[in-house]
Structure formats: structure tokens, C-alpha cells
Design an enzyme around this catalytic site. Structure first.
Site, PDB file in Angstrom:
ATOM      1  N   CYS B  36      47.195  41.692  36.316  1.00  0.00           N
ATOM      2  CA  CYS B  36      47.140  40.803  35.166  1.00  0.00           C
ATOM      3  C   CYS B  36      47.568  41.511  33.898  1.00  0.00           C
ATOM      4  O   CYS B  36      47.553  40.931  32.828  1.00  0.00           O
ATOM      5  CB  CYS B  36      45.721  40.306  34.950  1.00  0.00           C
ATOM      6  SG  CYS B  36      45.028  39.554  36.398  1.00  0.00           S
ATOM      7  N   LEU B  63      39.857  30.304  26.241  1.00  0.00           N
ATOM      8  CA  LEU B  63      38.717  30.523  27.126  1.00  0.00           C
ATOM      9  C   LEU B  63      39.207  30.365  28.556  1.00  0.00           C
ATOM     10  O   LEU B  63      40.399  30.315  28.818  1.00  0.00           O
ATOM     11  CB  LEU B  63      37.561  29.601  26.757  1.00  0.00           C
ATOM     12  CG  LEU B  63      36.705  30.278  25.670  1.00  0.00           C
ATOM     13  CD1 LEU B  63      35.569  29.397  25.234  1.00  0.00           C
ATOM     14  CD2 LEU B  63      36.168  31.632  26.137  1.00  0.00           C
ATOM     15  N   GLY B 157      52.328  23.073  45.801  1.00  0.00           N
ATOM     16  CA  GLY B 157      52.752  24.327  45.215  1.00  0.00           C
ATOM     17  C   GLY B 157      54.249  24.362  45.043  1.00  0.00           C
ATOM     18  O   GLY B 157      54.937  23.364  45.244  1.00  0.00           O
TER      19      GLY B 157
END
Lengths: 378, 378
Positions: B36, B63, B157
Site C-alpha cells: 500500500c 476515512l 470484476g
């Protein structure tokens, strides 16, 4: 930015230096692939999802959106995602096209209200800081404007570094059953209607030959002005939301519908035919093609460049393909022209499948209908 | 594959040739970035989203998940997406980690039931056909197994070609208000609890030094066995769903919660602090660190490798960080140990912000708590 401003922008053409980019900046150089034409793993994905239609209420991978019955009675989650690579040079327009292309999967199911959009972005490592800010800033603005036009908002997403510029989104809607159309009820005797002409892949590629000075334009003896005009035409239709087209599915009793993207008109017609309850064959006998693109396809060595006449030439953010009664089709065509300002065409008919096998075919005596651009300056 | 089988797989280590890949195949070589740690555009995205908290009911980018009030009364759509690059070599485990990492954003909001998952996949162009089938097949299997453990399904997807192997997903849940916890009600006097130790970035990178024979292991005089053990430990915790942790948010009256990922413990604590209604300061005074990772961080030239002791070392699929009353925290710790078989730790406390500015800090006299691995063979 409203519809007319988008058209003005398309007609003006993208000027990199006007927004602080190098004069020779070409967005589509930031990738090795293009548009939706890169779905390499379909077979693997099909193996992974055992059945396409899981049950009557739950449609899995393979049709346009997944439809998930919720734990809360009477509601379904309809969801779709797409990501791909730039096909036009204006990052603002690419943002709009990305949204139109993602939402098209919801619209194909009759869903007109998207509750949320997520933005997916891979940022090309090649871009320097200034270029990145311009390109990504413009892309986000286009994405957001188009979401706003669609009556939804962008409330999340993810961004990563990536060697290629990667653009995408997720559209989600929570709907009552009445907001969703069944897409599997085509009847023998129905006609097939298409809301945007085909030829997008030819238009995007021939414009790229021109822009990147590949020599192909001269080699094939093509008309530069007509290439630019076709590129403008396809840019407009890729930006155009299929939302009104989706609304009219309800008004005019559509029996089946899908949207035309990477697999081309025939590919998507075939997918839709195979999902039908009754044994039907979709016979396509008329190809509405963006003006001049049929000529280019014929001038290419195969005489069928990009497989345009075989119906498998890729589209991005293409039109809806709809099966409905002849008289409903006439009313649909009248209404879509009024709402969107662009025509739609009957491209074929639904026949009973004599051998019981659902499929779509291009009729051997198909006709080509040349569709001139409707967008003009001023 | 259940929890114990995952642990067996981790302990056995990944053997490329056993599944038909070249012996020297290294999945993490298929990318130039990792995990990440590549959120480069946060500022741009913040500009684009005018406000983080749009109103009391709608939480935007920033958030953990977006929360969208629906047109249908009483329900909200909670949604999150993430995509990133491989950090472990076993594609099956990467599939599980991807799901755990995506769903963690829902779990951080107290949502325990995900209604649908989409899979996002960029397939590295470098892979030959055989390698692609193995790697992607295994990835999909891990993704699907983890979704199944989470009580959800993968129903859609998109897949594209991409120079780097890109992995991601979208999690969506439609929830009644009672299923969602407010995350903005931390009270002075609360303690801060963390459900997985930190040090993931150190563990993944030091293992990579070993695997790719970079010379770094010898240079720093590191213990290979301890590196492998830490890598197994972090692999297990990255695969572990935060679902039980989310359930216990409700049981034990959590006042605020987030999950720890790319910005590290302090980064996410700070984001959470800034979202609080009351003026609070989150004071972190105890760092539970995967065994040996603190030693490696100290041996690195800065004495604070990967900024581990500054609290900004990246985690992937890290634990939940929770503000709750002291007595609730004790019960939470007891229950999570029983449900997951792994401990949780108090890492700090919530104080009133004297200057009225919400933030999180690491206390100058913080302690380091070394967390040994709990996973063993046989």
C-alpha cells in the site's frame, strides 16, 4: 460543464500547451494497451465463476452488472466495475468517458440511479510532477462532472503508481425490483435496436495514426479531415451517458438489453442471446457505422479492418442493444432522438432458434448504414 | 482451506516449482512498487473532495469506507476499494491478503457482513501463458476462499493487461444503521487498543533482502531464521480477517475505530483523531512489534528503519485501532484471544486536547513490546 460545452471542447480539440503540458504531449502514449480491448482472462474468470446465471435472482460475471439479492427484503445491489487505458488525448474527456463506460453497465440493466461511484486510478510513473497534476486534475474533473450529470457522486477510490496510466471506476446502485429490468425475455418477432453507431475502434486508431504520424494515413490514402471528424463524433458518443436510453427501456417495454463495449456488437449480442430464456437467434442485418469508418475498414489489407464488418470491432462506452416489439422500437427511436438529440437504429431481429441454440449472427446480406456526425461548431 | 491450512501453507513456504513455475520465480519481482506504500495522490484527492465529512450521515474519502445514505429509507451503502502490488511470493496467499485488506475498511466501521466483492486484476505482461495461468489461478483461488471465509461472494470484476501485477478488490455492504458503528465518539479517558502488532513493512522487506540476495542481510548482520519466522508471522496476520475484531466493536461499545494500513499506526491514529467530535489527543505509548523487527529497525543506519518507531511504517491488512473504555478493553482482549487465537494490546490512551486540536502523537517515553509468533508447525 453541460452537454454543449463538452461538444465545444471536442470540436476545439485538445491543446496540450494551453494547459501547461509540452506541445507534443500525447496522453495515449502513456500506455501499451488501449481502451477495453484487453480482456485477456475471460476464460480463466469463467472457470472461476462456475455458472454465469447463478439463479433467477442472481446474475454473476458475464452479463453487464452483478445483481446481488440483499439481506434486507425487496432490495438488490447492482454493481459494476471497469478499468482501462486512455483512448483520447484530452484527460478531461477521458474522465467523462470513464464514467459513461462504467455506468453503461448499470444502464444496460435498466438502472437509472447510481447511488455511489468509486474512482480507480493508476498514475503513470513517466509523468513528471507538473504533468501529473494537470493530467490527473483534468481527469478527476471530467470524472466528477460526468458523475454529477448522472445524478451521482464520487465518494471514494484508490490511486496507485503504475507504469501505464490506468483509469477506472465502480458504480453501485441499491434498487427495488421495479427499478431493474429483466434482460432475458427476448421474443421471436422482436426487433433489435442500437443507440450509438459502431466503428469506435477504427475512429480511435485512425486518429492515432494521424496524431503519432505513423505513415499509415498516407499509406492507405486517407482523408485527414474525415478522420478528425469521425474522431470528434466518437468522442461525443463515448462521453454520452446511456441514461436516457436506460429510462426508455422501462417506458417502451424492452425485453432484453445490453451495452456494446470491448467484444463489439456481435460479441455482446451473442452474450445477450445466450442469456435468454427462450431459444432465440439474434440476426443482425444492418450495421450503422460512424461515417468514413466503413471506407477505412475496406481500405485496410483485409478489407475488413478491425473486423468491423464481422461485428467484433471493440467499442468503448458504446450504445445499448435492445430487443423489443417493432411498435415499441418506433416509439423508442422517436423519444431517444428527442431526449438525447441523436438517433437510434434497428439493426436486426429476434428469430426462433431452429436448433434450440441461442446465439447471435450477422446476416450474410447485411447492409451498411453510414451515420454522419451531428456535432457542429458554434 | 481453513485457518489452520493457511498457517500450514505459510509455514511450509512457497515452492514455485511444485506448482509448475520456474524455481527462481519471484512474484514480488513483477512490480516496481510494493503493498500500500504508494498512495501518492492524497493531496490531489483531498482537493477534489471538498470536505472529508460531508455531513453527519455521509463520510467521504479519507476515512476507511464511504457511507452513502440510500434513496430507500433506513439503509446505507458502505463501500471500499483498494488495489496494490504483491508483497508475498505465494499468489494464493496474496489473494487472501487482498481480500483481508479490502474488507478491513468495512470491518473498521463495524460492518461485519459484506454483501458483494468485485475482483480487480492487472496481469503482468511479463508472465508467459503457463505462468499466468498458475499465478492468476492461485490468486483467484485465494481471493475466493477468503471471500467465502468472510461470508461473502465474488460476483464481478475486471481484468486488464498491465506491466506490473496489480491486485485489488471492492467490498460493498448495504446496512441498517444498527450494523454500522459511529467512529467519531472517542472520550478522554478511553484507552487505545490494537489487534495486530506493527512491523509489517520491516518483515516484508527484510524477507525480500533475503530472497533476492541483495547483500543487505549480511551487511546488517541479520539472523536469517528470525527473518523467516517474522515473515511467516506477518503473512498469517495479513491473511487474518478483522471480522471478529469488527464484531467485538459492537459487543464492547467501541467509541471510535479504524484499521492500520499504508500510513502506519500513527498515520491512521491521527486520521481517526481528526475525525472525532470532541477535542481529543490520541497518545500512543506502547508499540507492539513483530518479534525481531525492532532489532532490524535499530540496526539500520537511521536507527529507526522504515520509521518503525515513529509509527509511520506501512502495514498491509493491519489490525484495528480502537478507542474504548478501559474495562471494555479488558473484555475485548479476552474475547478476541478466544475467537481469533491471537492477542490484542493497549497501545495508548485518549486525552483531552488542551489546545483544542485533534491529533495523535507517540509519547516521548514510549515502550516497545516484542510480540513473538504464535504459529507453529504440526
Amino acid at each position: 460543464m453541460d452537454k454543449n460545452e463538452v461538444i465545444e471542447r471536442i470540436l476545439a480539440g485538445f491543446n496540450p500547451s494551453a494547459c501547461g503540458l509540452p506541445e507534443d504531449f500525447i496522453l495515449t502514449k502513456l500506455t501499451g494497451a488501449k481502451g477495453c480491448g484487453c480482456k485477456i482472462l475471460l476464460q480463466l474468470l469463467e472457470n472461476f465463476n462456475e455458472t454465469k446465471v447463478v439463479d433467477n435472482d442472481e446474475i454473476g460475471i458475464g452479463l453487464d452488472s452483478c445483481v446481488v439479492p440483499l439481506r434486507h427484503d425487496g432490495f438488490k445491489l447492482v454493481q459494476t466495475t471497469d478499468f482501462f487505458y486512455p483512448l483520447v488525448d484530452d484527460p478531461y474527456l477521458m474522465g467523462r468517458i470513464t464514467v459513461a463506460n462504467v455506468l453503461s453497465d448499470l444502464y444496460a440493466m435498466g438502472v437509472t440511479e447510481c447511488d455511489n461511484m468509486l474512482m480507480l486510478l493508476g498514475v503513470a510513473a513517466d509523468l513528471d510532477g507538473k504533468q501529473r497534476d494537470v493530467v490527473i486534475g483534468q481527469f478527476i474533473k471530467g470524472f466528477k462532472d460526468a458523475a454529477c450529470c448522472a445524478g451521482t457522486k464520487v465518494r471514494g477510490g484508490q490511486t496507485v503508481k503504475c507504469p501505464w496510466l490506468l483509469l477506472g471506476g465502480v458504480g453501485s446502485a441499491v434498487v427495488a425490483d421495479s427499478e431493474l429490468r429483466r434482460v432475458d425475455a427476448a421474443q421471436p418477432g422482436d426487433v433489435l435496436l442500437l443507440t450509438k453507431p459502431i466503428g469506435g475502434q477504427v475512429a480511435v486508431n485512425s486518429y492515432e495514426w494521424l496524431k503519432k504520424k505513423t505513415g499509415r494515413v498516407e499509406e492507405l490514402g486517407l482523408d485527414e479531415k474525415r478522420i478528425v471528424r469521425a474522431f470528434q463524433q466518437v468522442s461525443e458518443q463515448m462521453c454520452r451517458l446511456n441514461r436516457n436510453a436506460a429510462r426508455l427501456l422501462h417506458t417502451h417495454n424492452a425485453h432484453a438489453s445490453t451495452d456494446v463495449t470491448g467484444f463489439g456488437l456481435l460479441g455482446h449480442a451473442d452474450n445477450l442471446a445466450r442469456a435468454q430464456q427462450k431459444p432465440v437467434c439474434f440476426v443482425i442485418d444492418n450495421l450503422p457505422i460512424i461515417e468514413y469508418m466503413d471506407e477505412i475498414a475496406r481500405k485496410m489489407p483485409s478489407g475488413n479492418g478491425f473486423n468491423l464488418f464481422s461485428g467484433t470491432s471493440a467499442e468503448t462506452s458504446g450504445g445499448l442493444l435492445i430487443a423489443l416489439k417493432q411498435e415499441d422500437a418506433q416509439n423508442y427511436i422517436r423519444d431517444i432522438a428527442e431526449l438525447d438529440g441523436f438517433p437510434a437504429w434497428i439493426v436486426g431481429r429476434v428469430e426462433e432458434a431452429m436448433d434450440g441454440v441461442c446465439k447471435a449472427v450477422i446476416h450474410k446480406d447485411f447492409s451498411v448504414q453510414t451515420i454522419p456526425s451531428r456535432i457542429h461548431s458554434g
